[in-house]
Design a protein around this motif. Sequence first.
Motif, PDB file in Angstrom:
ATOM      1  N   ASP A 100       0.824  -1.208   0.000  1.00  9.32           N
ATOM      2  CA  ASP A 100       0.000   0.000   0.000  1.00  9.32           C
ATOM      3  C   ASP A 100       0.857   1.257   0.000  1.00  9.32           C
ATOM      4  N   LEU A 101       1.975   1.243   0.744  1.00  6.73           N
ATOM      5  CA  LEU A 101       2.879   2.398   0.742  1.00  6.73           C
ATOM      6  C   LEU A 101       3.508   2.605  -0.630  1.00  6.73           C
ATOM      7  N   ILE A 102       3.835   1.504  -1.295  1.00  5.40           N
ATOM      8  CA  ILE A 102       4.421   1.600  -2.637  1.00  5.40           C
ATOM      9  C   ILE A 102       3.401   2.159  -3.618  1.00  5.40           C
ATOM     10  N   ASP A 103       2.163   1.656  -3.540  1.00 10.57           N
ATOM     11  CA  ASP A 103       1.124   2.106  -4.478  1.00 10.57           C
ATOM     12  C   ASP A 103       0.837   3.597  -4.335  1.00 10.57           C
ATOM     13  N   TYR A 104       0.884   4.095  -3.113  1.00 10.28           N
ATOM     14  CA  TYR A 104       0.585   5.507  -2.876  1.00 10.28           C
ATOM     15  C   TYR A 104       1.834   6.399  -2.983  1.00 10.28           C
ATOM     16  N   GLY A 105       2.974   5.829  -3.367  1.00  4.84           N
ATOM     17  CA  GLY A 105       4.182   6.627  -3.557  1.00  4.84           C
ATOM     18  C   GLY A 105       4.903   6.989  -2.283  1.00  4.84           C
ATOM     19  N   HIS A 106       4.547   6.344  -1.150  1.00  2.13           N
ATOM     20  CA  HIS A 106       5.210   6.636   0.117  1.00  2.13           C
ATOM     21  C   HIS A 106       6.437   5.755   0.345  1.00  2.13           C
ATOM     22  N   CYS A 107       6.635   4.773  -0.514  1.00  2.00           N
ATOM     23  CA  CYS A 107       7.795   3.883  -0.401  1.00  2.00           C
ATOM     24  C   CYS A 107       8.366   3.649  -1.795  1.00  2.00           C
ATOM     25  N   VAL A 108       9.658   3.781  -1.911  1.00  3.01           N
ATOM     26  CA  VAL A 108      10.359   3.546  -3.172  1.00  3.01           C
ATOM     27  C   VAL A 108      11.240   2.314  -3.009  1.00  3.01           C
ATOM     28  N   VAL A 109      11.183   1.421  -3.976  1.00  9.65           N
ATOM     29  CA  VAL A 109      11.989   0.197  -3.941  1.00  9.65           C
ATOM     30  C   VAL A 109      13.156   0.347  -4.905  1.00  9.65           C
ATOM     31  N   VAL A 110      14.360   0.165  -4.393  1.00  8.20           N
ATOM     32  CA  VAL A 110      15.567   0.146  -5.210  1.00  8.20           C
ATOM     33  C   VAL A 110      15.960  -1.313  -5.372  1.00  8.20           C
ATOM     34  N   GLY A 111      15.804  -1.826  -6.594  1.00  5.99           N
ATOM     35  CA  GLY A 111      15.984  -3.258  -6.828  1.00  5.99           C
ATOM     36  C   GLY A 111      17.308  -3.606  -7.462  1.00  5.99           C
ATOM     37  N   GLN A 112      17.376  -4.864  -7.876  1.00  8.08           N
ATOM     38  CA  GLN A 112      18.612  -5.433  -8.409  1.00  8.08           C
ATOM     39  C   GLN A 112      19.100  -4.699  -9.642  1.00  8.08           C
ATOM     40  N   SER A 113      18.196  -4.347 -10.552  1.00 13.27           N
ATOM     41  CA  SER A 113      18.629  -3.705 -11.789  1.00 13.27           C
ATOM     42  C   SER A 113      19.231  -2.328 -11.523  1.00 13.27           C
ATOM     43  N   MET A 114      18.677  -1.591 -10.557  1.00 17.35           N
ATOM     44  CA  MET A 114      19.224  -0.269 -10.231  1.00 17.35           C
ATOM     45  C   MET A 114      20.558  -0.374  -9.504  1.00 17.35           C
ATOM     46  N   LEU A 115      20.759  -1.472  -8.764  1.00 15.25           N
ATOM     47  CA  LEU A 115      21.992  -1.619  -7.992  1.00 15.25           C
ATOM     48  C   LEU A 115      23.163  -2.100  -8.823  1.00 15.25           C
ATOM     49  N   ARG A 116      22.897  -2.654  -9.989  1.00 14.18           N
ATOM     50  CA  ARG A 116      24.013  -3.085 -10.832  1.00 14.18           C
ATOM     51  C   ARG A 116      24.863  -1.882 -11.207  1.00 14.18           C
ATOM     52  N   LEU A 117      26.158  -2.075 -11.173  1.00 19.03           N
ATOM     53  CA  LEU A 117      27.069  -0.990 -11.520  1.00 19.03           C
ATOM     54  C   LEU A 117      26.949  -0.648 -12.993  1.00 19.03           C
ATOM     55  N   GLN A 118      26.928   0.613 -13.298  1.00 18.31           N
ATOM     56  CA  GLN A 118      27.052   1.055 -14.677  1.00 18.31           C
ATOM     57  C   GLN A 118      28.531   1.209 -15.015  1.00 18.31           C
ATOM     58  N   LEU A 119      28.817   1.308 -16.309  1.00 13.75           N
ATOM     59  CA  LEU A 119      30.213   1.317 -16.736  1.00 13.75           C
ATOM     60  C   LEU A 119      30.987   2.459 -16.079  1.00 13.75           C
ATOM     61  N   ALA A 120      30.400   3.655 -16.032  1.00  5.27           N
ATOM     62  CA  ALA A 120      31.110   4.793 -15.442  1.00  5.27           C
ATOM     63  C   ALA A 120      31.458   4.524 -13.978  1.00  5.27           C
ATOM     64  N   GLU A 121      30.563   3.829 -13.256  1.00  2.00           N
ATOM     65  CA  GLU A 121      30.835   3.514 -11.853  1.00  2.00           C
ATOM     66  C   GLU A 121      31.936   2.471 -11.729  1.00  2.00           C
ATOM     67  N   THR A 122      31.944   1.487 -12.632  1.00  3.01           N
ATOM     68  CA  THR A 122      33.034   0.510 -12.625  1.00  3.01           C
ATOM     69  C   THR A 122      34.363   1.187 -12.911  1.00  3.01           C
ATOM     70  N   LEU A 123      34.394   2.075 -13.887  1.00  2.00           N
ATOM     71  CA  LEU A 123      35.633   2.792 -14.201  1.00  2.00           C
ATOM     72  C   LEU A 123      36.123   3.579 -12.986  1.00  2.00           C
ATOM     73  N   GLU A 124      35.212   4.252 -12.308  1.00  2.00           N
ATOM     74  CA  GLU A 124      35.614   5.041 -11.142  1.00  2.00           C
ATOM     75  C   GLU A 124      36.158   4.151 -10.033  1.00  2.00           C
ATOM     76  N   LEU A 125      35.498   3.019  -9.794  1.00  2.00           N
ATOM     77  CA  LEU A 125      35.939   2.112  -8.743  1.00  2.00           C
ATOM     78  C   LEU A 125      37.309   1.526  -9.060  1.00  2.00           C
ATOM     79  N   VAL A 126      37.513   1.095 -10.289  1.00  2.67           N
ATOM     80  CA  VAL A 126      38.796   0.510 -10.681  1.00  2.67           C
ATOM     81  C   VAL A 126      39.910   1.551 -10.602  1.00  2.67           C
TER      82      VAL A 126
END
Length: 893
Positions: A180-206
């Motif tokens: 119900d919190l998600i449906d009403y916009g009171h909760c945001v879910v950050v999932g697996q696809s968002m947590l995967r590193l993008q190339l720029a983040e990998t470059l910065e980490l390396v």
Amino acid sequence: MTQNQSSAGPADDLLLKVTPPRAPRNLVARSRLTIDDARLRDAPVVLVQAPAGFGKTSLLAQWRLEHLAHGAVVAWVLAQAHDHPKRLVQALALAVRSGAARPGFGHTLLESPAASAIEGVTDWLAEVAQSAIDLVVFVDEVERLPEATLEVLTYLLHNAPPNLRVVLAARSDCTLALDDLIDYGHCVVVGQSMLRLQLAETLELVHKRYGSQFDDDAAARLHDLTEGWPLGLQLVLAAMADGGASPLASLAPMARDGALREHFIGLMLARLDPADGNFLTRIAIVDVLHPDLCRALIGTDDAVDRLAWLVRDTPVFVAVEGVEWLRMHSMARDVLRERFVLLPADEQAALHTRAADWLAARGLLELAAGHALDAGLNDRAYELAERSLYGSLMTRGQQSSVLEWLERLPPAELDRRPRLLLAAAWSLALSERHDEAGRLVERILAQPDVDATLQCECSQILSGAAVFADDPDRFAMLHDRWGDTPPLRDPLLLKIHANRSAFRLLLEGEPEQARLREHRELSGASPSTLAYVSRWGDLIVGLTYLWEGQVLLAERQLRPALAQAEAELGRRSRFATMLGALLASAVWERNQPADAAALMANRLDVLERSGLPETVLLGYRTMARMAAAQGAENRALELLGAMFAVGVSRRLPRLCIASLADQVRLHARRFRPETCRELCGRIDGLLADPAAPTGRLWRRSVSLLRELAFAYAAVAAQDWRKAIEPLEHADALAQQLKQGRVHIEMLGLRAFALDRCGERSAAGLLREAAGLAQAYGLLRVFDDAHPALGDWARQSLDPAVEAGPLAAPLRAPPPLAEPARPRAQPSMALTPKEREVLELLTRNLSNKEIALAMQVGEATIKWHMKNLFAKLDAGTRKQVVQRARILGLLESG
């Protein structure tokens, strides 16, 4: 908690639960996942949910620092399996007491627990609301909590006051009643696809870990290998560090010898239940997975539930939220397929047959054909391939699949299956193997009953081959044969013809007309079957903007097209690589070297093998200019030499001439007239070669390159009066072809030459060139032309009024470094004066010295010190500083 512990204060294990973790030394602040991002900024509850190894705790550590920097009070709770509801309430009270530096907070909850957990949470929420502090509570590893405690936490989330924000981290198998919190916009879910590193983040980490020891290409290979899995990348980096050799030296043998996969197995696959391992081994043969497909392969009722559990609890799978289809991580898939070949041959064939049947029944004919061939069902495999490959090539750009099938098919099968022959001809034409495409077209036209429609399609194949062979005159001849009314009915072929018509206009130096031709085609809604061919239109439109020098518009056109191509075709696909080269050229002109380097990372080999000649030229030129700007002239010359070698190997003489012309430009920056003259002689030698093309369009394009080379040779000789004439000739050709960037470059160089000759008209010419560069977004045009021109332009123009963005590349000397000092973070836990005292305390100053520095009385300092001792629960001055560091109230210098 015993009675004695209650009277003495919180138990030690509770204190450890509310102590925040130390931020990793190589923590990369992920700019797309900052707490200020529009998706996260106003959410009272944020749930970070993914399997192990996706950096959930690291992201929470980043957000904790961000909240502290914004002045919020931050509390941290580490969930544990033995956290009964009342214990959670006590941990929350102690966390706020510690984070807010308020020794009296939650006194009743800690010393005299409420009758029930719900009452305790209610009292805690009331005290938070009454305190009026801006509070953020982080709860990590929520999946470890018992069911009863999860219900209490859910109650807290549903009744949070406005000054409370809660951030949760949990594995995928944790179920919270937050729909119900998600449906009403009171909760945001950050999932697996968002947590995967993008190339720029990998470059910065390396680069944070290895600095200049690791180039962008190697880092991009690591990113492709780990597919953005944060723990996988950390494993690879750790394995390379243990190797003893340099990172680059250890990368190739590790990947080749399977050391990386051994690390993966040791962490993940070896810990699985044997039944789960057998399940994964048998489903690993399929590139894309679906629960029903797994049930068909394994033949057991628990297959779907077993797959769901493995997806939730392991990082083996790459899934997209809300979609049933998923695929296996390449590192795991390769290991499991090695195990699959050890199964009995009849079991392997049976599994491939089941996969072929299921996929064919759902219209996935190309995938079904591969499994049919592996099962030994050759005739069925060829029939499925004939039905699918032509469509997959034309609608999804699966060129590599067609070429792979071309190697597996017996030659006689091609002649028996006309659509396979057409698909093979198309695939070979749009690559460096255009001669083979011509031979296949001859076989097609030699067949009986060839009508005008098939003849027109064959002309399209051959004209595409001419484009990749950099023979614009042959392309124009083949395309113009059919005019504006080709005998075609297939919408795909008609769209291809429209794209070719736009490219034909561009070759004539009419970029505006080319865009108009494309925009007319886009006026109506295109069906999904035309999506891939339409993206070729995006590439052509982006190329027209680059042709004119309109890099702002080129970036706006190319960036979304590249994102879509990478998502659907893969980052190292040929089409995505060509788009990446065009976009890298645009962002480099916008003076964004990091973006340009990331776009070209680990792509040059794909580009040189199968890219359009124009994208190969722009890709190599961009990388050479980046190297020259960084002072690595040897690397720039190496890249230009490699471009010449590609021109020789692919028989693209224009690429060789462009390489030599850019080498002249590079040597002119150092005023080397003899070297420039020798290179100009080589250009004339290539043009005089009897084997060189003689067509009008080709000759006109290389004439501009020659004029540019001779103009720069005159600049290298510093014969300024003599340089004006070749600069004017090159400018005239550039204007004839409407190549706006070259026109601006020549205007700037002419102004510079006139200034050296003492001409007063130089200033007006420079202002005109700078104004055009500003309008087009060309920030590097003068610096890339010649460093002396860039310096003179910045000295001559008023940066605040006339230079505009041209002032951006100004290389100002770096400021003198001052000794880094610890800095108190803005926080509601400490008053401004207490923060100032804390900063001075880190310098080991006495109370008297602190009073003198703050220009207050010593008694005032003693009063502030007393408050710091109480708030931070410290007994010594050293403990005050240490506690402030642990709580994030003091940032190290």
